[in-house]
Design a protein around this motif. Structure first.
Motif, PDB file in Angstrom:
ATOM      1  N   ALA A   5       0.839  -1.206   0.000  1.00 27.43           N
ATOM      2  CA  ALA A   5       0.000   0.000   0.000  1.00 27.43           C
ATOM      3  C   ALA A   5       0.874   1.255   0.000  1.00 27.43           C
ATOM      4  CB  ALA A   5      -0.939  -0.006   1.201  1.00 27.43           C
ATOM      5  N   ARG A   6       1.971   1.229   0.723  1.00 24.28           N
ATOM      6  CA  ARG A   6       2.877   2.391   0.754  1.00 24.28           C
ATOM      7  C   ARG A   6       3.541   2.597  -0.606  1.00 24.28           C
ATOM      8  NH1 ARG A   6       5.147   0.953   6.289  1.00 24.28           N
ATOM      9  NH2 ARG A   6       6.913   0.198   5.106  1.00 24.28           N
ATOM     10  N   ILE A   7       3.932   1.499  -1.245  1.00 24.16           N
ATOM     11  CA  ILE A   7       4.546   1.621  -2.567  1.00 24.16           C
ATOM     12  C   ILE A   7       3.518   2.123  -3.573  1.00 24.16           C
ATOM     13  CG2 ILE A   7       5.570   0.322  -4.491  1.00 24.16           C
ATOM     14  CD1 ILE A   7       6.971  -1.407  -2.317  1.00 24.16           C
ATOM     15  N   GLU A   8       2.312   1.588  -3.515  1.00 24.89           N
ATOM     16  CA  GLU A   8       1.260   2.021  -4.436  1.00 24.89           C
ATOM     17  C   GLU A   8       1.032   3.527  -4.332  1.00 24.89           C
ATOM     18  OE1 GLU A   8      -3.518   1.454  -5.250  1.00 24.89           O
ATOM     19  OE2 GLU A   8      -2.566   0.328  -3.640  1.00 24.89           O
ATOM     20  N   SER A   9       1.098   4.071  -3.133  1.00 29.18           N
ATOM     21  CA  SER A   9       0.850   5.509  -2.940  1.00 29.18           C
ATOM     22  C   SER A   9       1.926   6.372  -3.585  1.00 29.18           C
ATOM     23  CB  SER A   9       0.755   5.831  -1.445  1.00 29.18           C
ATOM     24  OG  SER A   9       2.033   5.772  -0.832  1.00 29.18           O
ATOM     25  N   ARG A  10       3.061   5.780  -3.937  1.00 26.84           N
ATOM     26  CA  ARG A  10       4.167   6.536  -4.533  1.00 26.84           C
ATOM     27  C   ARG A  10       4.212   6.435  -6.053  1.00 26.84           C
ATOM     28  NH1 ARG A  10       9.476   5.363  -1.049  1.00 26.84           N
ATOM     29  NH2 ARG A  10      10.259   6.809  -2.604  1.00 26.84           N
ATOM     30  N   ILE A  11       3.352   5.617  -6.654  1.00 21.11           N
ATOM     31  CA  ILE A  11       3.357   5.465  -8.109  1.00 21.11           C
ATOM     32  C   ILE A  11       2.868   6.768  -8.743  1.00 21.11           C
ATOM     33  CG2 ILE A  11       2.417   4.186 -10.069  1.00 21.11           C
ATOM     34  CD1 ILE A  11       2.209   1.735  -8.222  1.00 21.11           C
ATOM     35  N   LYS A  12       3.636   7.275  -9.694  1.00 24.27           N
ATOM     36  CA  LYS A  12       3.383   8.598 -10.260  1.00 24.27           C
ATOM     37  C   LYS A  12       2.824   8.593 -11.677  1.00 24.27           C
ATOM     38  CE  LYS A  12       5.132  10.615  -6.644  1.00 24.27           C
ATOM     39  NZ  LYS A  12       4.214  10.895  -5.580  1.00 24.27           N
ATOM     40  N   GLY A  13       2.554   7.457 -12.234  1.00 26.83           N
ATOM     41  CA  GLY A  13       2.062   7.412 -13.606  1.00 26.83           C
ATOM     42  C   GLY A  13       1.781   5.979 -14.000  1.00 26.83           C
ATOM     43  N   PRO A  14       1.859   5.683 -15.289  1.00 24.58           N
ATOM     44  CA  PRO A  14       1.629   4.303 -15.706  1.00 24.58           C
ATOM     45  C   PRO A  14       2.731   3.365 -15.222  1.00 24.58           C
ATOM     46  CG  PRO A  14       2.341   5.629 -17.579  1.00 24.58           C
ATOM     47  CD  PRO A  14       2.127   6.572 -16.429  1.00 24.58           C
ATOM     48  N   TYR A  15       3.888   3.938 -14.884  1.00 22.51           N
ATOM     49  CA  TYR A  15       5.019   3.148 -14.387  1.00 22.51           C
ATOM     50  C   TYR A  15       5.421   3.684 -13.018  1.00 22.51           C
ATOM     51  CZ  TYR A  15       5.076   2.017 -19.311  1.00 22.51           C
ATOM     52  OH  TYR A  15       4.704   1.628 -20.576  1.00 22.51           O
ATOM     53  N   LEU A  16       6.231   2.931 -12.325  1.00 19.49           N
ATOM     54  CA  LEU A  16       6.633   3.339 -10.981  1.00 19.49           C
ATOM     55  C   LEU A  16       7.247   4.728 -10.954  1.00 19.49           C
ATOM     56  CD1 LEU A  16       8.225   0.206  -9.261  1.00 19.49           C
ATOM     57  CD2 LEU A  16       6.025   1.267  -8.817  1.00 19.49           C
ATOM     58  N   MET A  17       8.043   5.044 -11.972  1.00 19.57           N
ATOM     59  CA  MET A  17       8.758   6.315 -11.978  1.00 19.57           C
ATOM     60  C   MET A  17       8.062   7.377 -12.834  1.00 19.57           C
ATOM     61  SD  MET A  17      10.847   5.262  -9.848  1.00 19.57           S
ATOM     62  CE  MET A  17      11.427   6.922  -9.598  1.00 19.57           C
ATOM     63  N   GLY A  18       6.847   7.120 -13.245  1.00 22.64           N
ATOM     64  CA  GLY A  18       6.110   8.105 -14.038  1.00 22.64           C
ATOM     65  C   GLY A  18       5.816   7.614 -15.431  1.00 22.64           C
ATOM     66  N   GLU A  19       6.333   8.324 -16.421  1.00 22.73           N
ATOM     67  CA  GLU A  19       6.016   8.029 -17.814  1.00 22.73           C
ATOM     68  C   GLU A  19       6.946   7.017 -18.463  1.00 22.73           C
ATOM     69  OE1 GLU A  19       3.242   9.121 -19.341  1.00 22.73           O
ATOM     70  OE2 GLU A  19       2.781   9.972 -17.375  1.00 22.73           O
ATOM     71  N   ASP A  20       8.062   6.689 -17.796  1.00 21.25           N
ATOM     72  CA  ASP A  20       9.069   5.825 -18.412  1.00 21.25           C
ATOM     73  C   ASP A  20       9.186   4.479 -17.696  1.00 21.25           C
ATOM     74  OD1 ASP A  20       9.847   7.781 -20.335  1.00 21.25           O
ATOM     75  OD2 ASP A  20      11.012   8.799 -18.767  1.00 21.25           O
ATOM     76  N   PHE A  21       9.073   3.417 -18.472  1.00 20.49           N
ATOM     77  CA  PHE A  21       9.296   2.062 -17.965  1.00 20.49           C
ATOM     78  C   PHE A  21      10.770   1.936 -17.585  1.00 20.49           C
ATOM     79  CE2 PHE A  21      10.519  -2.365 -18.697  1.00 20.49           C
ATOM     80  CZ  PHE A  21       9.555  -3.044 -17.964  1.00 20.49           C
ATOM     81  N   SER A  22      11.044   1.325 -16.432  1.00 26.40           N
ATOM     82  CA  SER A  22      12.425   1.192 -15.964  1.00 26.40           C
ATOM     83  C   SER A  22      12.645  -0.151 -15.285  1.00 26.40           C
ATOM     84  CB  SER A  22      12.765   2.325 -14.983  1.00 26.40           C
ATOM     85  OG  SER A  22      12.088   2.116 -13.745  1.00 26.40           O
ATOM     86  N   ILE A  23      13.881  -0.374 -14.902  1.00 22.67           N
ATOM     87  CA  ILE A  23      14.195  -1.617 -14.195  1.00 22.67           C
ATOM     88  C   ILE A  23      13.451  -1.706 -12.868  1.00 22.67           C
ATOM     89  CG2 ILE A  23      16.403  -2.018 -15.342  1.00 22.67           C
ATOM     90  CD1 ILE A  23      17.814  -0.864 -12.864  1.00 22.67           C
ATOM     91  N   ALA A  24      13.044  -0.576 -12.293  1.00 22.66           N
ATOM     92  CA  ALA A  24      12.226  -0.628 -11.075  1.00 22.66           C
ATOM     93  C   ALA A  24      10.915  -1.362 -11.347  1.00 22.66           C
ATOM     94  CB  ALA A  24      11.959   0.783 -10.556  1.00 22.66           C
ATOM     95  N   ASP A  25      10.346  -1.166 -12.532  1.00 21.16           N
ATOM     96  CA  ASP A  25       9.110  -1.869 -12.899  1.00 21.16           C
ATOM     97  C   ASP A  25       9.347  -3.364 -13.038  1.00 21.16           C
ATOM     98  OD1 ASP A  25       7.083   0.358 -13.350  1.00 21.16           O
ATOM     99  OD2 ASP A  25       8.742   1.018 -14.624  1.00 21.16           O
ATOM    100  N   ILE A  26      10.513  -3.727 -13.533  1.00 23.52           N
ATOM    101  CA  ILE A  26      10.831  -5.155 -13.664  1.00 23.52           C
ATOM    102  C   ILE A  26      10.899  -5.813 -12.293  1.00 23.52           C
ATOM    103  CG2 ILE A  26      12.682  -6.752 -14.345  1.00 23.52           C
ATOM    104  CD1 ILE A  26      13.111  -4.920 -16.817  1.00 23.52           C
ATOM    105  N   VAL A  27      11.578  -5.178 -11.356  1.00 17.92           N
ATOM    106  CA  VAL A  27      11.682  -5.737 -10.002  1.00 17.92           C
ATOM    107  C   VAL A  27      10.307  -5.793  -9.338  1.00 17.92           C
ATOM    108  CG1 VAL A  27      12.629  -5.356  -7.684  1.00 17.92           C
ATOM    109  CG2 VAL A  27      14.099  -5.087  -9.696  1.00 17.92           C
TER     110      VAL A  27
END
Length: 196
Positions: free
Chosen positions: A133-155
């Motif tokens: 729930a805490r991580i979900e509250s930090r999601i800023k867009g379609p991907y974890l870091m906003g508009e860009d897919f990154s290795i954070a999304d893979i993990v």
């Protein structure tokens, strides 16, 4: 050509998915953890093991970070605030989700039977739900870091998949939708086909 050693259903999946996203050729040796060939390259016996030009790297996050940096994709540039935020999110997923899932796995099959405490899993599931729930509250867009897919999304996606298979409930519709979108990526589908 890169060599990846490890069964795709393990954290090796993260490395394979990264390579598929990058469009890089690789050879896969689906060795099991603790097999003699893995122990010869990584004393812990853990996978994945990655080889590039005769050099060996262990740890899935170290490997995918190396690949993203080397190819200049799936990551913010090193030395930027965006990269610091991405690294913080990646480490958060590892500390708050991956660590709990691995503890549950150890108490399910990895530890010697007389060292397992199956009752710990209820506490781990509670903590996982709180952390998610805490991580979900930090999601800023379609991907974890906003508009860009990154290795954070893979993990993160790998942790969500692991949670599903370990029967850790995910009740957030937003997280379920995010996970579905990640699994719809073509590179993910190619990777998942290898894990069957």
């Amino acid at each position: 050509m890169y060599t990846v050693i490890g069964k795709p259903m393990t954290r090796t999946f993260r490395v394979l998915w990264t390579l598929e996203e990058l469009g890089q050729p690789y050879e896969l040796n689906p060795a099991m953890p603790q097999s003699p060939e893995v122990v010869a390259l990584n004393a812990s016996g853990k996978v994945p093991v990655f080889q590039d030009d005769g050099e060996t790297i262990t740890d899935s996050t170290a490997i995918i970070t190396y690949l993203a940096d080397k190819h200049g994709q799936l990551t913010a540039p090193a030395g930027t605030l965006a990269r610091a935020r991405q690294d913080a999110m990646t480490q958060l997923c590892l500390d708050e989700l991956d660590a709990l899932l691995w503890t549950a796995a150890r108490h399910s099959f990895a530890l010697p039977e007389d060292k397992r405490v199956p009752e710990v899993k209820d506490s781990l599931k509670w903590e996982f739900a709180r952390n998610l729930a805490r991580i979900e509250s930090r999601i800023k867009g379609p991907y974890l870091m906003g508009e860009d897919f990154s290795i954070a999304d893979i993990v993160f996606t790998h942790c969500l998949n692991w949670a599903f298979s370990a029967k850790f409930p995910i009740e957030s519709q937003a997280v379920l939708d995010y996970s579905k979108a990640m699994r719809a990526r073509e590179a993910y589908k190619r990777t998942a086909a290898q894990a069957k």
